[in-house]
Design an enzyme around this catalytic site. Sequence first.
Site, PDB file in Angstrom:
ATOM      1  N   HIS A  35       0.842  -1.197   0.000  1.00  0.00           N
ATOM      2  CA  HIS A  35       0.000   0.000   0.000  1.00  0.00           C
ATOM      3  C   HIS A  35       0.877   1.246   0.000  1.00  0.00           C
ATOM      4  O   HIS A  35       1.321   1.686   1.057  1.00  0.00           O
ATOM      5  CB  HIS A  35      -0.896   0.012   1.240  1.00  0.00           C
ATOM      6  CG  HIS A  35      -1.731  -1.222   1.383  1.00  0.00           C
ATOM      7  ND1 HIS A  35      -1.209  -2.417   1.808  1.00  0.00           N
ATOM      8  CD2 HIS A  35      -3.033  -1.450   1.140  1.00  0.00           C
ATOM      9  CE1 HIS A  35      -2.172  -3.331   1.829  1.00  0.00           C
ATOM     10  NE2 HIS A  35      -3.284  -2.770   1.430  1.00  0.00           N
ATOM     11  N   HIS A  81      -4.401   2.744  -3.019  1.00  0.00           N
ATOM     12  CA  HIS A  81      -4.455   2.062  -1.727  1.00  0.00           C
ATOM     13  C   HIS A  81      -3.713   0.732  -1.736  1.00  0.00           C
ATOM     14  O   HIS A  81      -2.782   0.541  -0.974  1.00  0.00           O
ATOM     15  CB  HIS A  81      -5.914   1.849  -1.283  1.00  0.00           C
ATOM     16  CG  HIS A  81      -6.017   0.975  -0.079  1.00  0.00           C
ATOM     17  ND1 HIS A  81      -6.082   1.471   1.199  1.00  0.00           N
ATOM     18  CD2 HIS A  81      -6.002  -0.374   0.044  1.00  0.00           C
ATOM     19  CE1 HIS A  81      -6.112   0.465   2.053  1.00  0.00           C
ATOM     20  NE2 HIS A  81      -6.076  -0.661   1.378  1.00  0.00           N
ATOM     21  N   GLU A 122     -16.311  -6.052  25.750  1.00  0.00           N
ATOM     22  CA  GLU A 122     -15.376  -7.181  25.752  1.00  0.00           C
ATOM     23  C   GLU A 122     -14.259  -7.009  24.730  1.00  0.00           C
ATOM     24  O   GLU A 122     -13.103  -7.356  24.992  1.00  0.00           O
ATOM     25  CB  GLU A 122     -16.111  -8.501  25.455  1.00  0.00           C
ATOM     26  CG  GLU A 122     -17.033  -8.982  26.557  1.00  0.00           C
ATOM     27  CD  GLU A 122     -18.418  -8.344  26.486  1.00  0.00           C
ATOM     28  OE1 GLU A 122     -18.659  -7.495  25.609  1.00  0.00           O
ATOM     29  OE2 GLU A 122     -19.266  -8.706  27.332  1.00  0.00           O
ATOM     30  N   HIS A 160     -26.521 -18.116  26.249  1.00  0.00           N
ATOM     31  CA  HIS A 160     -25.421 -17.938  27.194  1.00  0.00           C
ATOM     32  C   HIS A 160     -24.594 -19.212  27.391  1.00  0.00           C
ATOM     33  O   HIS A 160     -23.597 -19.192  28.105  1.00  0.00           O
ATOM     34  CB  HIS A 160     -25.954 -17.470  28.552  1.00  0.00           C
ATOM     35  CG  HIS A 160     -26.307 -16.014  28.578  1.00  0.00           C
ATOM     36  ND1 HIS A 160     -27.150 -15.454  27.642  1.00  0.00           N
ATOM     37  CD2 HIS A 160     -25.927 -15.010  29.406  1.00  0.00           C
ATOM     38  CE1 HIS A 160     -27.271 -14.151  27.899  1.00  0.00           C
ATOM     39  NE2 HIS A 160     -26.539 -13.863  28.964  1.00  0.00           N
TER      40      HIS A 160
HETATM   41  C1  TPP Z   1     -10.700  -5.578  10.389  1.00  0.00           C
HETATM   42  C2  TPP Z   1     -10.227  -5.376   8.984  1.00  0.00           C
HETATM   43  N1  TPP Z   1     -11.097  -5.449   7.966  1.00  0.00           N
HETATM   44  C3  TPP Z   1     -10.670  -5.311   6.697  1.00  0.00           C
HETATM   45  C4  TPP Z   1      -9.358  -5.099   6.419  1.00  0.00           C
HETATM   46  C5  TPP Z   1      -8.884  -4.986   4.977  1.00  0.00           C
HETATM   47  N2  TPP Z   1      -8.481  -3.587   4.699  1.00  0.00           N
HETATM   48  C6  TPP Z   1      -7.218  -3.201   4.736  1.00  0.00           C
HETATM   49  S1  TPP Z   1      -7.019  -1.559   4.459  1.00  0.00           S
HETATM   50  C7  TPP Z   1      -8.682  -1.351   4.230  1.00  0.00           C
HETATM   51  C8  TPP Z   1      -9.229   0.005   3.903  1.00  0.00           C
HETATM   52  C9  TPP Z   1      -8.765   0.970   4.901  1.00  0.00           C
HETATM   53  O1  TPP Z   1      -9.152   2.242   4.583  1.00  0.00           O
HETATM   54  P1  TPP Z   1      -8.462   3.442   5.353  1.00  0.00           P
HETATM   55  O2  TPP Z   1      -8.354   3.111   6.774  1.00  0.00           O
HETATM   56  O3  TPP Z   1      -9.183   4.669   4.984  1.00  0.00           O
HETATM   57  O4  TPP Z   1      -7.000   3.432   4.792  1.00  0.00           O
HETATM   58  P2  TPP Z   1      -6.446   4.214   3.510  1.00  0.00           P
HETATM   59  O5  TPP Z   1      -6.903   3.479   2.310  1.00  0.00           O
HETATM   60  O6  TPP Z   1      -6.965   5.577   3.575  1.00  0.00           O
HETATM   61  O7  TPP Z   1      -4.985   4.110   3.727  1.00  0.00           O
HETATM   62  C10 TPP Z   1      -9.346  -2.558   4.406  1.00  0.00           C
HETATM   63  C11 TPP Z   1     -10.808  -2.719   4.255  1.00  0.00           C
HETATM   64  C12 TPP Z   1      -8.471  -5.030   7.513  1.00  0.00           C
HETATM   65  N3  TPP Z   1      -7.164  -4.852   7.349  1.00  0.00           N
HETATM   66  N4  TPP Z   1      -8.927  -5.153   8.782  1.00  0.00           N
END
Ligand code: TPP
Length: 692
Positions: A34, A282, A434, A495
Amino acid sequence: MAVLSGVTQTIDTLSINTIRTLSMDAVQQANSGHPGTPMAMAPVAYCLWQRLLRFDPEDPIWPNRDRFVLSIGHASMLLYSMLYLTGVKAVDPNYETLGKPAVTLDDIKRFRQLDSKCPGHPEYRWTSGVETTTGPLGQGLATSVGMAIAKRWMAAYFNKPDYELFNYNVYALCGDGDMMEGVSGEAASLAGHLQLSNLCWIYDNNHITIEGHTALAFTEDVATRFIGYGWNVTRVGDANDLEMLTHALDIFLNTNDRPTLIIVDSHIAYGAPHKQDTEAAHGEPLGEDEIRLAKRNYGWPEDAKFLAPPEVLDNFREGISKRGKELRTAWEAMLERYKKDFPELAENLRLMQRRELPSGWDKDLPAFPADAKGLATRDSSAKVLNAVAKNVPWLIGGAADLAPSTKTRLTFDGAGDFEAGQYGGRNFHFGIREHAMCSALNGMSLSKVRPFGAGFLIFSDYSRPPMRLAALMEIPVIYVFTHDSIGLGEDGPTHQPVEQLASLRALPGFLVIRPADANEVTEAWRVIMQLRHEPAALVLSRQALPTLDRSRYAPASGLAKGAYVLADPPSGKPELILMATGSEVSLCISVYERLSAEGHKVRVVSMPSWEIFEQQSPEYRNSVIPADVKARISVEQASTLGWSQYVGTDGITIGMKTFGASAPLKELQKKFGFTPDAVVAAARELLEQRRQ
Ligand SMILES: Cc1ncc(C[n+]2csc(CCOP(=O)(O)OP(=O)(O)O)c2C)c(N)n1
Ligand SMILES: [Mg+2]
């Protein structure tokens, strides 16, 4: 001023562009990763590290360092560039600094390749200077709350007049994804409530996520939300404006009654003419042509790759390194004086930092007399936990609003409550959160206190992501999970755990211990307290369990081997093995008594922890479950998944094949087949088959 490629730029800009181009080149070379966010956030990381962060690259585990958490773990190259450029040194698992760099330029060139210190996402323990493993969005933020909590507690416990041993701050860099994930909301709510003014989140408000513009799925007013949580909220309109960033960070440093959120507007892939402000920046490399154009925009030599100008390395040496070294050296001198004035506290600090225990930590561990009526393992655990905690001052924790049910309150004199403005207490109130609780426990453990968190076993599902990270990071977080089966009775199937044990056992490097009676509980705590690199879940009953007569059956110390022979035939080899955990062990004992009276040769194996049993020698394991005794029955009020490895193809697994039901315990035991009669019938059938 420095001149590069014929362009004059300030040393700040040159340094920022070095972070950007290293990140772009690494992602391009790996053909994976990225690039856009490191390019956009480089000025923020630069400003924070170079101007403010109290961190000495020579000693990245100095206890009073400021913490930097990259919650946007996908932007890992941003962190790796910083670790490389500031010359952070590697530390080994014995907490020794090795003198060699944590990250080399070669590691960066081998970004995302096997054995590189620059894996896809930042991994604690693998790369020195990485404060916590990030990648699952939201986790870094919630973990940073635990770090800020730990600082508050340690300051209250260790600091003395003229000895401010702990005064560090915690910074976390986050993105839209972190803000959307629920756990960050739980964590922010807790941090606001606790008035953690040593916590600063910096939000990369770039309006881009993977699918496109955030308008697709995210339109709330984040600033208003955080003001509602009781945070101080400030904005920086341009990520490239170092003076505004410095000003915002100054506001954070001068805010003493609440955490701070700095919302920074940025342009993903800043400077890349075709990809800036698009989701294309990204998750994939920019491409060679786009990289050249971006480098041209930065005034960077277009053909240079992995270029780190010496002026930039000098710049960091003069900035963060110099400041960090002065601060650390002064701190160490203070610690030397502290050792003389407060030798006991200083010794505790040393032990805590190395995850060791004070001598005599186990001197009050209780032994429980045989008692047919017995007590719930949650109740015996309350006694044992209090006996241990009295002698291990940094064993601290609490529950997600279930301390009265999980029996995890520390009740001895002076234990106190950890609350806003009163940070020396040892009982924590995480609220009904939690997920954030367990993420915070990770942050606390990474700060070296010994944290425990409690809840109902069924709701361990709500905590799974941070529990998984605890195992991955190899940190010794303690979970106390009670109400462990249909044995909890009337609360019913919502539960009653069924699949939770199997699912926790599936976590690599994670210990699950389900003790059979009060004395096994004592032994379980004895094992857990000595762990240094594994998280462990203690799984406890709501209902009373008989305290076994250990003069008749084997001692509970067998728990330390994971499984042990509890009862055997008076002579000769067993023809049948009954194996069980927790509440089903005493059920098996009553079956044993009945079958023995009929002349059968029966063995009972108490098996509180599969994981510990698997660590034993093949000889020991075979001595407990001999390969040639084929008639075996497992009994556990849970999913039978996994038990076949112990009962073998000829054995029987007695467990839960469906969800439970709401009824008094006795009726449930009958309905689901956990009675002596049902197990005796299964045993007879098996013995009969073997005879044919
Ligand atoms: C819990 C979780 N769900 C999905 C992902 C996959 N994922 C990685 S980056 C991203 C998008 C993140 O967007 P943002 O935080 O705005 O980052 P930017 O593209 O602006 O760097 C996703 C969905 C992840 N890493 N963690
Ligand atoms: Mg974004």
